[in-house]
Write an enzyme that holds these catalytic residues in place. Structure first.
Site, PDB file in Angstrom:
ATOM      1  N   LYS A   8      -1.407   4.342   0.904  1.00  0.00           N
ATOM      2  CA  LYS A   8      -0.156   5.096   0.793  1.00  0.00           C
ATOM      3  C   LYS A   8       0.041   6.042   1.977  1.00  0.00           C
ATOM      4  O   LYS A   8       1.168   6.347   2.361  1.00  0.00           O
ATOM      5  CB  LYS A   8      -0.130   5.881  -0.512  1.00  0.00           C
ATOM      6  CG  LYS A   8       0.076   4.993  -1.727  1.00  0.00           C
ATOM      7  CD  LYS A   8       0.259   5.804  -2.989  1.00  0.00           C
ATOM      8  CE  LYS A   8       0.760   4.944  -4.135  1.00  0.00           C
ATOM      9  NZ  LYS A   8      -0.252   3.991  -4.624  1.00  0.00           N
ATOM     10  N   GLU A  39       9.443  10.483  -5.742  1.00  0.00           N
ATOM     11  CA  GLU A  39       9.152  10.260  -7.156  1.00  0.00           C
ATOM     12  C   GLU A  39       7.722   9.755  -7.236  1.00  0.00           C
ATOM     13  O   GLU A  39       7.215   9.153  -6.302  1.00  0.00           O
ATOM     14  CB  GLU A  39      10.111   9.231  -7.743  1.00  0.00           C
ATOM     15  CG  GLU A  39       9.664   7.773  -7.608  1.00  0.00           C
ATOM     16  CD  GLU A  39       9.529   7.262  -6.185  1.00  0.00           C
ATOM     17  OE1 GLU A  39      10.144   7.852  -5.265  1.00  0.00           O
ATOM     18  OE2 GLU A  39       8.789   6.278  -5.975  1.00  0.00           O
ATOM     19  N   SER A  41      -7.122  -1.566  -1.276  1.00  0.00           N
ATOM     20  CA  SER A  41      -5.991  -0.661  -1.027  1.00  0.00           C
ATOM     21  C   SER A  41      -6.366   0.804  -1.209  1.00  0.00           C
ATOM     22  O   SER A  41      -5.759   1.672  -0.603  1.00  0.00           O
ATOM     23  CB  SER A  41      -4.814  -1.034  -1.918  1.00  0.00           C
ATOM     24  OG  SER A  41      -5.212  -1.105  -3.279  1.00  0.00           O
TER      25      SER A  41
HETATM   26  C1  LIG Z   1      -0.132   2.841  -5.364  1.00  0.00           C
HETATM   27  C2  LIG Z   1      -1.255   1.926  -5.216  1.00  0.00           C
HETATM   28  C3  LIG Z   1      -1.092   0.517  -5.266  1.00  0.00           C
HETATM   29  C4  LIG Z   1       0.204  -0.151  -5.621  1.00  0.00           C
HETATM   30  O1  LIG Z   1       1.225  -0.048  -4.687  1.00  0.00           O
HETATM   31  P1  LIG Z   1       1.686  -1.219  -3.724  1.00  0.00           P
HETATM   32  O2  LIG Z   1       2.971  -0.719  -3.198  1.00  0.00           O
HETATM   33  O3  LIG Z   1       1.846  -2.468  -4.544  1.00  0.00           O
HETATM   34  O4  LIG Z   1       0.660  -1.386  -2.694  1.00  0.00           O
HETATM   35  C5  LIG Z   1      -2.192  -0.272  -5.020  1.00  0.00           C
HETATM   36  N1  LIG Z   1      -3.409   0.258  -4.771  1.00  0.00           N
HETATM   37  C6  LIG Z   1      -3.602   1.594  -4.736  1.00  0.00           C
HETATM   38  C7  LIG Z   1      -4.974   2.103  -4.452  1.00  0.00           C
HETATM   39  C8  LIG Z   1      -2.544   2.464  -4.954  1.00  0.00           C
HETATM   40  O5  LIG Z   1      -2.757   3.789  -4.925  1.00  0.00           O
END
Ligand SMILES: *Cc1c(COP(=O)(O)O)cnc(C)c1O
Length: 414
Positions: free
Chosen positions: A86, A108, A377
């Site tokens: 993010k 948001e 992620s």
């Molecule tokens: C917010 C989040 C996601 C989901 O968001 P995408 O826009 O689909 O990438 C995935 N993994 C983590 C660790 C997150 O914090």
């Protein structure tokens, strides 16, 4: 409604007339930045001095051996500041906000991760910051709200409707309409009206650009498959973005299979066939909705994948079969996370663990000449409450009870 920003029939910008000038301003700032190499360089410099870029790729030696098939590699977005991909999006939008001469940002947030990331960016850039969050989510996500407030953000608990994410989105748009001159709305994923899906994907493409180079350098070839979890779709768009031209690389998006098939049990918009095409929240995509266009409840063990819509770009890539979509269940996800922690010492977020679960299912059927790349992620520090509950750890439960009793005593003693 504008004509740009469509991916076959998906996308668009279904916005109130009053917001059109702001969207135009944003789109042109974005297009100018895209053409300006110095902007991307400024972005790279910022991310490499503030957020640990380029993030490395780690080979899972122990699990590769255990699974007995493909070599498993992981792109380490968990090493970003605030613990997830993010950061890429919010810092990019921060640079753009400054370029547009705006001094205030709003966002948001559901689980609070995007709120924390935006508050972090605002503290760094010196912007005023207001975060809209459903009142239910404020109550559930105290640790994230705590950090947002420490960073100087105003957290507004939205008490309309179901008091969750979609109500927070409505409130954020309402704020934007009244404060367009000085305020930028930092949308958190590759969804919403144009240009957000494309712009967010562009900032996140740094993941894929690095990954492609790193895999070539490391293995002398491209991976056979790339896995990413899909909430709104931003980390998936980011890593997939590096491999779109490479026909030999299969892209796999993994959604929240939750408790299994059935209305309200999951958030798999593309892997299952419950979702239908509709327009909501300013864009056209597959939504989990009933016949009257009412949004369904969704469920996932991971708050970040628990969303009714999905990136219009991914809906398009689903139809063109450029991306294969799968779903992993809550149980599979917690198991994949524990397996990764135990064998590799990496702690993938519950969201990311969806991609790990699917990769672990498929790797044994592949050969040792083949490589797979998983996008990690984010990290799971934020998930400690959920995971400790899921594994019923008695020492954790005792810790929470002791903490609560200590607070109660403190409050009684004034
Ligand atoms: C917010 C989040 C996601 C989901 O968001 P995408 O826009 O689909 O990438 C995935 N993994 C983590 C660790 C997150 O914090």
């Amino acid at each position: 409604m504008k004509n740009s920003g469509y991916y076959s029939q998906f996308g668009g910008a279904y916005i109130p007339e009053i917001l059109v000038p702001t969207f135009d301003e944003l789109e042109s700032a974005y297009l100018v930045a895209r053409e300006d190499e110095s902007f991307w360089q400024e972005y790279i410099d910022l991310m490499s001095t503030y957020s640990c870029r380029a993030t490395p790729i780690t080979r899972l030696d122990n699990l590769t051996e255990q699974l007995g098939g493909a070599n498993v590699y992981v792109k380490r977005e968990d090493l970003n500041h605030t613990g997830a991909h993010k950061a890429n999006n919010v810092m990019g939008q921060g640079l753009l906000t400054r370029r547009m001469g705006k001094t205030r940002v709003i966002a948001e947030t559901g689980a609070g991760q995007h709120g924390v990331a935006t508050a972090t960016m605002a503290a760094k850039f010196g912007f005023d910051c207001t975060i809209y969050m459903g009142a239910h989510d404020v109550a559930r996500q105290r640790p994230n709200v705590f950090w947002m407030e420490q960073m100087g953000a105003t957290v507004v608990a939205v008490t309309e409707g179901s008091q969750t994410l979609k109500d927070a989105i409505n409130e954020a748009f309402r704020d934007w309409v009244s404060n367009m001159d000085d305020t930028h709305y930092v949308l958190g994923t590759a969804c919403g009206p144009h240009p957000f899906p494309e712009m967010v994907s562009w900032f996140q493409s740094i993941i894929g650009i690095e990954s492609r180079e790193q895999m070539l350098e490391r293995t002398g070839k491209l991976p056979e498959r790339v896995y990413a979890c899909v909430g709104g779709g931003s980390n998936a768009m980011g890593i997939f973005g590096g491999f779109l031209e490479d026909k030999g690389v299969e892209l796999v998006g993994v959604e929240a299979g939750g408790r299994g098939r059935g209305q309200g049990q999951h958030a798999a918009r593309l892997a299952y066939d419950d979702a239908t095409i509709g327009v909501a929240q300013g864009y056209k995509t597959y939504f989990l909705q009933d016949n009257d266009g009412q949004m369904q409840d969704t469920h996932s063990v991971s708050a970040g994948l628990d969303y009714v819509g999905v990136s219009p770009i991914l809906s398009h890539m689903h139809e063109t079969k450029e991306v294969r979509f799968e779903a992993a269940s809550d149980t599979e996800v917690v198991e994949a996370m524990q397996r990764t922690v135990r064998n590799e010492g990496l702690i993938p977020a519950l969201e990311s663990s969806h991609a790990f679960a699917q990769a672990y299912k498929e790797a044994p059927d592949m050969s040792s000449n083949e490589d797979i790349l998983i996008n990690m992620s984010g990290r799971a520090d934020k998930d400690i409450f959920t995971v400790a509950d899921a594994v019923h750890d008695p020492k954790w439960q005792q810790f929470i009870i002791d903490k609560a009793e200590a607070y109660r005593a403190e409050m009684q003693n004034g």
